[in-house]
Scaffold this active site. Structure first.
Site, PDB file in Angstrom:
ATOM      1  N   LYS A  45      -2.031   8.996   5.147  1.00  0.00           N
ATOM      2  CA  LYS A  45      -1.739  10.302   5.740  1.00  0.00           C
ATOM      3  C   LYS A  45      -1.545  11.283   4.585  1.00  0.00           C
ATOM      4  O   LYS A  45      -0.527  11.287   3.896  1.00  0.00           O
ATOM      5  CB  LYS A  45      -0.475  10.290   6.593  1.00  0.00           C
ATOM      6  N   GLU A  69       8.703   7.059  -3.750  1.00  0.00           N
ATOM      7  CA  GLU A  69       8.724   7.777  -5.035  1.00  0.00           C
ATOM      8  C   GLU A  69       9.091   9.211  -4.682  1.00  0.00           C
ATOM      9  O   GLU A  69       8.321   9.899  -4.025  1.00  0.00           O
ATOM     10  CB  GLU A  69       7.352   7.662  -5.707  1.00  0.00           C
ATOM     11  N   CYS A 111       6.962  16.026  -9.765  1.00  0.00           N
ATOM     12  CA  CYS A 111       8.268  15.373  -9.692  1.00  0.00           C
ATOM     13  C   CYS A 111       8.761  14.933 -11.065  1.00  0.00           C
ATOM     14  O   CYS A 111       9.950  14.718 -11.260  1.00  0.00           O
ATOM     15  CB  CYS A 111       8.225  14.187  -8.729  1.00  0.00           C
ATOM     16  N   GLU A 127      16.236  20.376  -7.036  1.00  0.00           N
ATOM     17  CA  GLU A 127      14.842  20.199  -7.439  1.00  0.00           C
ATOM     18  C   GLU A 127      14.074  21.419  -6.917  1.00  0.00           C
ATOM     19  O   GLU A 127      14.044  21.669  -5.713  1.00  0.00           O
ATOM     20  CB  GLU A 127      14.233  18.927  -6.844  1.00  0.00           C
TER      21      GLU A 127
HETATM   22  P1  ADP Z   1       7.369  18.471   0.546  1.00  0.00           P
HETATM   23  O1  ADP Z   1       8.670  19.129   0.921  1.00  0.00           O
HETATM   24  O2  ADP Z   1       7.112  18.440  -0.900  1.00  0.00           O
HETATM   25  O3  ADP Z   1       6.199  18.884   1.361  1.00  0.00           O
HETATM   26  P2  ADP Z   1       7.772  16.148   2.161  1.00  0.00           P
HETATM   27  O4  ADP Z   1       8.619  14.988   1.828  1.00  0.00           O
HETATM   28  O5  ADP Z   1       8.176  17.025   3.293  1.00  0.00           O
HETATM   29  O6  ADP Z   1       7.642  16.941   0.817  1.00  0.00           O
HETATM   30  O7  ADP Z   1       6.271  15.693   2.423  1.00  0.00           O
HETATM   31  C1  ADP Z   1       5.652  14.584   1.833  1.00  0.00           C
HETATM   32  C2  ADP Z   1       4.821  13.889   2.875  1.00  0.00           C
HETATM   33  O8  ADP Z   1       5.688  13.386   3.890  1.00  0.00           O
HETATM   34  C3  ADP Z   1       3.822  14.794   3.595  1.00  0.00           C
HETATM   35  O9  ADP Z   1       2.622  14.074   3.823  1.00  0.00           O
HETATM   36  C4  ADP Z   1       4.528  15.100   4.889  1.00  0.00           C
HETATM   37  O10 ADP Z   1       3.653  15.416   5.963  1.00  0.00           O
HETATM   38  C5  ADP Z   1       5.233  13.792   5.155  1.00  0.00           C
HETATM   39  N1  ADP Z   1       6.379  13.910   6.092  1.00  0.00           N
HETATM   40  C6  ADP Z   1       7.179  14.979   6.292  1.00  0.00           C
HETATM   41  N2  ADP Z   1       8.109  14.695   7.231  1.00  0.00           N
HETATM   42  C7  ADP Z   1       7.893  13.428   7.648  1.00  0.00           C
HETATM   43  C8  ADP Z   1       8.507  12.552   8.589  1.00  0.00           C
HETATM   44  N3  ADP Z   1       9.552  12.934   9.317  1.00  0.00           N
HETATM   45  N4  ADP Z   1       8.006  11.312   8.724  1.00  0.00           N
HETATM   46  C9  ADP Z   1       6.962  10.883   7.990  1.00  0.00           C
HETATM   47  N5  ADP Z   1       6.321  11.659   7.094  1.00  0.00           N
HETATM   48  C10 ADP Z   1       6.778  12.916   6.907  1.00  0.00           C
END
Ligand code: ADP
Length: 491
Positions: free
Chosen positions: A191, A267, A302, A384
């Site tokens: 994904k 990570e 990161c 961050e």
């Molecule tokens: P950022 O804030 O840098 O976008 P995220 O941790 O929100 O970092 O996003 C990293 C990945 O995790 C993306 O692919 C995002 O779609 C996914 N993501 C965000 N929320 C969820 C969730 N509740 N469950 C699973 N994946 C998620």
């Protein structure tokens, strides 16, 4: 070093290339049942493409197909040599398509094309190739047991892996996951981040062309809630490999415990220190590393250096050199090979980053590199930010420097600059970080594990043998060598 094209030539590629717009499920381009995603160019706000997006039903189908492929052994039970050859063929196809992939990467994520050409694409190829080459050179073990038994300790592919990716290094993070997972024999469902799905879709199509069987490598674009969460909660997914924020990482752990206790490797974020002692050799060289570490990829990294912890004695001198070097780091159109800094990923992120800056930054996606001299308690030192901001904090002695460096909930990377080997090693040992670099900025390379202490990570490491092993289960096979016809040998 990769030969760069001109801005016009990159624009011509952008205007003529084929953009995959559908999900990739079971070897086929599929529309996806979610609401469509609009992929925009962060530098201009223009629409690049409207992409299929998936939902929980697509997740169910992809997981079913991934399990079928795994259970039939179409990939997992191929000979190691065959898996290696196919992955190397994929590397050749990436090489053949590298200009187009570099342009996609730059357009979707706002990264400067020079970095896509010279770092992201070559490192993506190198990562997949390294893991492919490992497949037929890695041995399992036999245990030190008595002659009346033989014990084998073997690795087996863990099964179906879901990889949830961030937007800051779309292709390289993809490679960090698919390289070892496919090498180990797993099926993998990816994904990508909502903002950057196109490069993963392109790669899945190339993987199929290289000979990766249907169902083994699938890509499901879509939102975190719509695709990420159902994957992480799925009873038939054996492992989640995640790169992203600590906040989302914590949710993933919870999804695992609420479902089937799937293995979780996270990570997450960082707030990485660089300590510069007063005896650091060659401050010009130090300044070069600080600028690269802090501002490379617009600080959307990161492992970026975000806290410069510098001896009072040399602070002024070093900052002068850092600022001088920064003049060469032009910000602007990511497709222009002269620019070292491109656009931040989207308007929401820009707003967040700018809120930490104490001057009026012009509207728009280009945020100039910023250096802030602050107190160690300042908010900018704690959070961050994921943008081109370097906080500078001064120290008086070694203990204070180490204490400031460790005063964070994160522990991903750290750097130390000193001409004393003893001090360097002593400090490296004291720093709570997964990677410590001495007299340079860096992340190690494909041969070294990458991941964090504290809230920067969980459950494993990317890169190296460590990554390979985390996509496997360890199995003990115990063979009794006693001959039953020779009487009672039990015991
Ligand atoms: P950022 O804030 O840098 O976008 P995220 O941790 O929100 O970092 O996003 C990293 C990945 O995790 C993306 O692919 C995002 O779609 C996914 N993501 C965000 N929320 C969820 C969730 N509740 N469950 C699973 N994946 C998620």
């Amino acid at each position: 070093m990769t030969e760069l094209l001109t801005l016009k030539e990159y624009q011509a590629i952008a205007n003529s290339m084929d953009i995959p717009k559908t999900a990739f499920i079971n070897g086929k381009n599929k529309p996806g049942q979610g609401k469509k995603l609009k992929t925009k160019n962060p530098a201009t706000g223009e629409l690049i493409a409207t992409i299929a997006s998936c939902n929980a039903k697509d997740v169910d189908l992809a997981v079913k197909k991934a399990n079928e492929a795994f259970n039939k052994g179409v990939w997992a039970k191929k000979t190691p040599q065959d898996r290696k050859e196919i992955l190397i063929k994929l590397c050749k196809l990436i090489t053949r398509n590298r200009k187009e992939l570099a342009v996609i990467e730059s357009l979707e994520s706002g990264k400067p094309i020079i970095d896509c050409e010279q770092i992201d694409i070559p490192e993506t190829i190198n990562t997949i190739k390294w893991h492919a080459e490992l497949i037929d050179k890695i041995y399992d073990q036999a245990g030190p047991v008595n002659d009346n038994a033989l014990s084998l300790i073997v690795r087996e592919p863990i099964g179906v892996v879901a990889a949830i990716l961030p937007w800051n290094f779309p292709l390289l993070m993809l490679a960090w996951k698919i390289g070892p997972a496919l090498a180990a024999g797993c099926s993998i469902i990816v994904k990508p981040a909502e903002q950057t799905s196109i490069s993963s879709l392109k790669l899945a199509n190339l993987a199929s062309e290289a000979g990766i069987p249907d169902g083994v490598f699938q890509v499901l674009p879509g939102g975190g809630k719509d695709v990420g969460e159902p994957l992480a909660l799925h009873e038939n997914v054996d492992m989640i490999s995640f790169t992203g924020s600590t906040e989302t990482g914590k949710k993933i752990l919870k999804y695992s415990s609420d479902s089937n206790l799937k293995k979780v490797v996270l990570e997450c974020g960082g707030k990485n220190p660089a300590i510069v002692f007063s005896d650091a050799e060659n401050l010009d060289n130090v300044a070069e590393h600080i600028v690269t570490g802090a501002f490379w990829n617009m600080g959307e990294n990161c492992s970026a250096i975000s806290r410069l912890i510098v001896s009072k004695k040399i602070k002024k001198q070093l900052l002068k050199k850092v600022k001088l070097r920064l003049r060469d780091w032009k910000t602007g159109d990511p497709l222009n090979p002269r620019n070292r800094l491109g656009a931040l990923i989207d308007a929401e992120h820009c707003k967040k980053v700018k809120s930490y800056m104490n001057k009026n930054i012009p509207e728009g996606p280009f945020v100039p590199p910023t250096i802030l001299e602050v107190n160690k308690k300042a908010k900018v030192v704690k959070d961050e930010i994921f943008g081109p901001i370097l906080s500078v904090i001064e120290f008086s002695d070694e203990d204070e420097a180490i204490a400031i460096a460790n005063e964070t909930k994160y522990g991903l990377t750290a750097s130390v600059f000193t001409s004393s080997n003893r001090k360097a090693i002593r400090t490296a040992r004291e720093l709570k970080a997964g990677t410590v670099t001495i007299n340079c900025y860096g992340e190690g390379d494909i041969t070294t594990p990458f991941g964090g202490f504290k809230q920067s990570g969980f459950g494993g490491r990317d890169n190296s043998f460590h990554a390979h092993d985390q996509y496997t289960e360890t199995k003990t096979i115990w063979i009794d060598l006693n001959d039953p016809s020779e009487g009672d040998n039990i015991g």
